[in-house]
Design a protein around this motif. Structure first.
Motif, PDB file in Angstrom:
ATOM      1  N   GLY A 143      12.379   6.309   6.210  1.00 31.10           N
ATOM      2  CA  GLY A 143      12.261   7.139   7.385  1.00 31.10           C
ATOM      3  C   GLY A 143      10.821   7.919   7.850  1.00 31.10           C
ATOM      4  O   GLY A 143      10.654   8.360   8.817  1.00 31.10           O
ATOM      5  N   GLN A 144       9.992   7.274   7.088  1.00 31.83           N
ATOM      6  CA  GLN A 144       8.533   7.929   7.114  1.00 31.83           C
ATOM      7  C   GLN A 144       7.528   6.673   7.843  1.00 31.83           C
ATOM      8  O   GLN A 144       7.863   5.649   7.383  1.00 31.83           O
ATOM      9  CB  GLN A 144       7.676   8.334   5.875  1.00 31.83           C
ATOM     10  CG  GLN A 144       8.547   9.558   5.412  1.00 31.83           C
ATOM     11  CD  GLN A 144       7.916  10.124   4.211  1.00 31.83           C
ATOM     12  OE1 GLN A 144       8.217   9.181   3.070  1.00 31.83           O
ATOM     13  NE2 GLN A 144       7.125  11.217   4.144  1.00 31.83           N
ATOM     14  N   GLN A 145       6.805   6.874   8.600  1.00 33.65           N
ATOM     15  CA  GLN A 145       5.851   5.912   9.284  1.00 33.65           C
ATOM     16  C   GLN A 145       4.363   6.089   8.721  1.00 33.65           C
ATOM     17  O   GLN A 145       3.869   7.150   8.924  1.00 33.65           O
ATOM     18  CB  GLN A 145       5.913   6.086  10.792  1.00 33.65           C
ATOM     19  CG  GLN A 145       5.256   4.780  11.528  1.00 33.65           C
ATOM     20  CD  GLN A 145       6.077   3.655  11.545  1.00 33.65           C
ATOM     21  OE1 GLN A 145       7.265   3.740  11.557  1.00 33.65           O
ATOM     22  NE2 GLN A 145       5.586   2.475  11.419  1.00 33.65           N
ATOM     23  N   PHE A 146       4.038   4.987   8.114  1.00 36.64           N
ATOM     24  CA  PHE A 146       2.561   4.878   7.581  1.00 36.64           C
ATOM     25  C   PHE A 146       1.565   4.064   8.221  1.00 36.64           C
ATOM     26  O   PHE A 146       0.505   4.162   8.454  1.00 36.64           O
ATOM     27  CB  PHE A 146       2.829   4.657   6.106  1.00 36.64           C
ATOM     28  CG  PHE A 146       3.354   5.707   5.191  1.00 36.64           C
ATOM     29  CD1 PHE A 146       2.869   6.688   4.442  1.00 36.64           C
ATOM     30  CD2 PHE A 146       4.893   5.627   4.852  1.00 36.64           C
ATOM     31  CE1 PHE A 146       3.701   7.615   3.803  1.00 36.64           C
ATOM     32  CE2 PHE A 146       5.674   6.287   4.049  1.00 36.64           C
ATOM     33  CZ  PHE A 146       4.862   7.404   3.645  1.00 36.64           C
ATOM     34  N   GLY A 147       2.254   2.824   8.564  1.00 33.01           N
ATOM     35  CA  GLY A 147       1.449   1.993   9.282  1.00 33.01           C
ATOM     36  C   GLY A 147       1.580   1.997  10.928  1.00 33.01           C
ATOM     37  O   GLY A 147       2.970   1.886  11.303  1.00 33.01           O
ATOM     38  N   ILE A 148       0.642   2.100  11.643  1.00 36.35           N
ATOM     39  CA  ILE A 148       0.795   2.112  13.097  1.00 36.35           C
ATOM     40  C   ILE A 148       0.543   0.729  13.840  1.00 36.35           C
ATOM     41  O   ILE A 148      -0.525   0.456  13.384  1.00 36.35           O
ATOM     42  CB  ILE A 148      -0.287   3.296  13.687  1.00 36.35           C
ATOM     43  CG1 ILE A 148      -0.074   4.450  12.715  1.00 36.35           C
ATOM     44  CG2 ILE A 148       0.005   3.317  15.254  1.00 36.35           C
ATOM     45  CD1 ILE A 148       1.244   5.283  12.961  1.00 36.35           C
ATOM     46  N   TYR A 155       0.899  -1.245   0.020  1.00 35.06           N
ATOM     47  CA  TYR A 155      -0.007   0.038   0.001  1.00 35.06           C
ATOM     48  C   TYR A 155       0.861   1.264  -0.037  1.00 35.06           C
ATOM     49  O   TYR A 155       0.369   2.199  -0.484  1.00 35.06           O
ATOM     50  CB  TYR A 155      -0.928   0.010   1.227  1.00 35.06           C
ATOM     51  CG  TYR A 155      -1.825  -1.227   1.408  1.00 35.06           C
ATOM     52  CD1 TYR A 155      -2.617  -1.728   0.243  1.00 35.06           C
ATOM     53  CD2 TYR A 155      -2.029  -1.723   2.145  1.00 35.06           C
ATOM     54  CE1 TYR A 155      -3.329  -2.736   0.004  1.00 35.06           C
ATOM     55  CE2 TYR A 155      -2.833  -3.125   2.591  1.00 35.06           C
ATOM     56  CZ  TYR A 155      -3.564  -3.428   1.122  1.00 35.06           C
ATOM     57  OH  TYR A 155      -4.412  -4.504   1.272  1.00 35.06           O
ATOM     58  N   ILE A 156       1.938   1.162   0.603  1.00 38.64           N
ATOM     59  CA  ILE A 156       2.812   2.401   0.781  1.00 38.64           C
ATOM     60  C   ILE A 156       3.600   2.480  -0.646  1.00 38.64           C
ATOM     61  O   ILE A 156       3.497   3.558  -1.132  1.00 38.64           O
ATOM     62  CB  ILE A 156       3.934   2.133   1.836  1.00 38.64           C
ATOM     63  CG1 ILE A 156       3.542   2.068   3.209  1.00 38.64           C
ATOM     64  CG2 ILE A 156       5.075   3.209   1.619  1.00 38.64           C
ATOM     65  CD1 ILE A 156       4.768   1.817   4.002  1.00 38.64           C
ATOM     66  N   ASP A 157       3.736   1.345  -1.398  1.00 35.73           N
ATOM     67  CA  ASP A 157       4.484   1.488  -2.809  1.00 35.73           C
ATOM     68  C   ASP A 157       3.284   2.009  -3.664  1.00 35.73           C
ATOM     69  O   ASP A 157       3.923   2.858  -4.705  1.00 35.73           O
ATOM     70  CB  ASP A 157       4.656   0.074  -3.170  1.00 35.73           C
ATOM     71  CG  ASP A 157       5.566  -0.062  -4.525  1.00 35.73           C
ATOM     72  OD1 ASP A 157       6.857   0.483  -4.239  1.00 35.73           O
ATOM     73  OD2 ASP A 157       5.389  -0.468  -5.414  1.00 35.73           O
ATOM     74  N   LYS A 158       1.948   1.504  -3.529  1.00 39.43           N
ATOM     75  CA  LYS A 158       1.218   2.208  -4.445  1.00 39.43           C
ATOM     76  C   LYS A 158       0.795   3.611  -4.393  1.00 39.43           C
ATOM     77  O   LYS A 158       0.005   4.458  -5.080  1.00 39.43           O
ATOM     78  CB  LYS A 158      -0.145   1.438  -4.337  1.00 39.43           C
ATOM     79  CG  LYS A 158      -0.018  -0.082  -5.059  1.00 39.43           C
ATOM     80  CD  LYS A 158       0.232   0.020  -6.414  1.00 39.43           C
ATOM     81  CE  LYS A 158       0.306  -1.579  -6.968  1.00 39.43           C
ATOM     82  NZ  LYS A 158       0.315  -1.581  -8.299  1.00 39.43           N
ATOM     83  N   GLY A 159       1.190   4.205  -3.047  1.00 41.81           N
ATOM     84  CA  GLY A 159       0.770   5.514  -2.682  1.00 41.81           C
ATOM     85  C   GLY A 159      -0.695   5.728  -1.894  1.00 41.81           C
ATOM     86  O   GLY A 159      -1.550   4.687  -2.239  1.00 41.81           O
ATOM     87  N   GLY A 160      -0.775   6.826  -1.547  1.00 39.59           N
ATOM     88  CA  GLY A 160      -2.488   7.144  -1.077  1.00 39.59           C
ATOM     89  C   GLY A 160      -2.556   6.982   0.616  1.00 39.59           C
ATOM     90  O   GLY A 160      -3.749   7.045   0.866  1.00 39.59           O
ATOM     91  N   LEU A 161      -1.438   6.648   1.168  1.00 42.54           N
ATOM     92  CA  LEU A 161      -1.568   6.648   2.582  1.00 42.54           C
ATOM     93  C   LEU A 161      -1.103   7.947   3.350  1.00 42.54           C
ATOM     94  O   LEU A 161      -0.060   8.561   2.791  1.00 42.54           O
ATOM     95  CB  LEU A 161      -0.661   5.394   3.319  1.00 42.54           C
ATOM     96  CG  LEU A 161      -0.974   4.144   2.849  1.00 42.54           C
ATOM     97  CD1 LEU A 161      -0.027   3.043   3.650  1.00 42.54           C
ATOM     98  CD2 LEU A 161      -2.522   3.804   3.219  1.00 42.54           C
ATOM     99  N   LEU A 162      -1.528   8.275   4.351  1.00 44.97           N
ATOM    100  CA  LEU A 162      -1.186   9.672   5.157  1.00 44.97           C
ATOM    101  C   LEU A 162       0.285   9.084   5.803  1.00 44.97           C
ATOM    102  O   LEU A 162       0.384   8.170   6.469  1.00 44.97           O
ATOM    103  CB  LEU A 162      -2.177   9.924   6.045  1.00 44.97           C
ATOM    104  CG  LEU A 162      -2.137  11.368   6.674  1.00 44.97           C
ATOM    105  CD1 LEU A 162      -2.411  12.586   5.463  1.00 44.97           C
ATOM    106  CD2 LEU A 162      -3.329  11.469   7.764  1.00 44.97           C
ATOM    107  N   ASP A 163       1.056  10.230   5.979  1.00 43.23           N
ATOM    108  CA  ASP A 163       2.448   9.978   6.583  1.00 43.23           C
ATOM    109  C   ASP A 163       2.160  10.440   8.110  1.00 43.23           C
ATOM    110  O   ASP A 163       1.601  11.528   8.240  1.00 43.23           O
ATOM    111  CB  ASP A 163       3.286  11.101   5.893  1.00 43.23           C
ATOM    112  CG  ASP A 163       4.726  11.050   6.542  1.00 43.23           C
ATOM    113  OD1 ASP A 163       4.677  10.205   7.725  1.00 43.23           O
ATOM    114  OD2 ASP A 163       5.625  11.927   6.208  1.00 43.23           O
ATOM    115  N   LEU A 164       2.241   9.425   8.838  1.00 39.42           N
ATOM    116  CA  LEU A 164       2.026   9.617  10.272  1.00 39.42           C
ATOM    117  C   LEU A 164       3.404   9.676  11.240  1.00 39.42           C
ATOM    118  O   LEU A 164       3.159   9.490  12.417  1.00 39.42           O
ATOM    119  CB  LEU A 164       1.220   8.542  10.916  1.00 39.42           C
ATOM    120  CG  LEU A 164      -0.217   8.346   9.834  1.00 39.42           C
ATOM    121  CD1 LEU A 164      -0.907   6.954  10.548  1.00 39.42           C
ATOM    122  CD2 LEU A 164      -0.876   9.360  10.348  1.00 39.42           C
ATOM    123  N   THR A 165       4.239  10.166  10.566  1.00 37.30           N
ATOM    124  CA  THR A 165       5.685  10.153  11.201  1.00 37.30           C
ATOM    125  C   THR A 165       5.787  11.216  12.225  1.00 37.30           C
ATOM    126  O   THR A 165       5.926  10.911  13.415  1.00 37.30           O
ATOM    127  CB  THR A 165       6.763  10.446  10.225  1.00 37.30           C
ATOM    128  OG1 THR A 165       6.728   9.815   9.197  1.00 37.30           O
ATOM    129  CG2 THR A 165       8.049  10.434  10.913  1.00 37.30           C
TER     130      THR A 165
END
Length: 419
Positions: free
Chosen positions: A135-140, A101-111
């Motif tokens: 260095g960015q966190q997308f999945g919590i 999902y990160i690779d395809k784009g469309g997730l909010l950066d929650l870093t």
């Protein structure tokens, strides 16, 4: 009634009823739509959480929609690409699915939220690492589950094994004692590659690594070969089939037959074992997969779920509030106790200390890992050269030769673009 007054009357009626005005304060509730997977949380937990969340967030209402695992990838991808406000604001996804999902784009950066408010540095690595990219966190991280050793307490006592082993060497020695008198010391299928992965990680090896030329398989590294050698020695202390995985035949049924002293599995499998053989009730115990030294449990593959927020959400603030609440100490611990999961932080493990199997699982999760964080890993798992490699070694082939062959195949499959 004049048309304008009639329209105003209709609008007023809507605001007072179905459109969601709070009975106190006169402020409209905004709806946060949450997709959770089937059986991830009990209906009773979701009721408790919803009641509390809506009470403590008076401007928000939750719309929790339960999803099926089958076909969920396509459905999530469509939701992330959609325009408008009809889609989900928070989505539960499998931890190893996050990279695609990160690779395809469309997730909010929650870093920022992860570092400032949510305790990023304390999360279980097996949940946190797949949710990261550059260095960015997308999945919590939300909850985890992993394998432990399920064992027969009575057979351990008969063999003179007075306590669960703490090191891999002790584990081998105990299993040799158990592998007698018509019993298998351990039932370990020859293609249980998740268990092998833990032994490889314990030795400092990897299944695959990323370099300047992309990802490549590394089963042929000295560390990975040591992990395979330990697997071979452990497998030899039982009668697990060399050419099949733990589901063929299902290992719960094999263990329930009463001739195996141990299996490596999630602790929840004990329920199925006892259902198939009620005579084993009260005879089963659990311990973490042992590590190389007594002070550290073995590395294990960690499964579980993360929460993500689509970029196209119209309720960013509400979505972040839901993620913060569900993954925070109070509700994460509550979920772990309710569902026999591992909480998302090692310091929350005391929440499940009263349940032997879950406590063993939590101890292992502290050193848990996930599969390589690339969406193309799905291609590797589809053909799974690791399984073929394991069978070859267990049936007498040269480990180094077979590891090189399997590593080349992994490298080729990791070059198959899913973009």
């Amino acid at each position: 009634m004049p048309r304008r007054l009639l329209a105003l009357a209709c609008v007023s009626a809507c605001l007072l009823t179905a459109c969601g005005v709070l009975p106190h304060g006169g402020t409209a509730r905004r709806t946060v739509t949450v997709w959770l997977m089937k059986d991830s949380a009990s209906p009773e937990f979701l009721r408790r959480f919803t009641d509390d969340f809506e009470h403590t967030h008076p401007g928000l209402a939750l719309d929790i929609r339960i999803q099926q695992w089958t076909g969920i990838g396509t459905k999530v991808q469509a939701a992330l690409k959609a325009d408008g406000s009809d889609g989900p604001d928070v989505i539960e996804v499998g931890n190893t699915q996050v990279p695609q999902y990160i690779d395809k784009g469309g997730l909010l950066d929650l870093t920022l939220e992860s570092m400032r408010d949510w305790g990023l540095d304390d999360w279980l690595p097996g949940l946190a690492e797949p949710g990261q990219r550059d260095g960015q966190q997308f999945g919590i991280p939300w909850y985890a589950a992993n394998r432990v050793v399920i064992y027969r307490k009575d057979l351990f006592a008969e063999a003179g094994v007075t306590a669960p082993p703490k090191t891999r060497q002790e584990w081998l020695e105990a299993t040799r004692k158990l592998n007698s008198a018509g019993h298998q010391g351990i039932y370990l299928a020859g293609q249980d590659w998740y268990t092998l992965a833990g032994f490889i990680w314990d030795e400092g090896g990897e299944l695959a690594v990323e370099g300047d030329a992309g990802w490549r398989g590394t089963l042929d590294s000295p560390a990975a070969l040591r992990g395979m050698d330990f697997y071979r020695r452990l497998h030899a202390l039982g009668a697990g089939p060399a050419g099949a995985d733990e589901e063929h035949p299902p290992q719960a049924g094999v263990f329930a037959s009463g001739r195996a002293a141990q299996i490596v599995a999630v602790p929840g499998l004990a329920q199925s074992i006892v259902q198939q053989n009620p005579g084993l009730k009260g005879r089963l115990g659990f311990f973490p997969v042992p590590g190389r030294s007594a002070g550290r449990t073995g590395a294990v593959f960690t499964g579980g779920s993360d929460l993500v927020v689509p970029q196209n959400t119209d309720e960013r603030k509400g979505a972040l509030a839901v993620v913060e609440a569900l993954t925070g100490a109070r509700w994460d611990s509550d979920l772990a106790r309710t569902m026999n999961y591992v909480p998302n932080k090692a310091r929350l493990a005391p929440a499940v200390a009263g349940e032997e199997g879950v406590a063993a699982m939590a101890a292992g999760a502290a050193h848990g890992r996930a599969t390589p964080s690339t969406p193309e890993w799905a291609v590797v798992e589809a053909g799974n050269p690791i399984k073929r490699y394991m069978t070859a070694v267990l049936t007498g082939a040269d480990p180094a030769t077979e590891a090189r062959r399997a590593s080349r195949r992994i490298t080729e499959e990791l070059k198959v673009s899913l973009r």
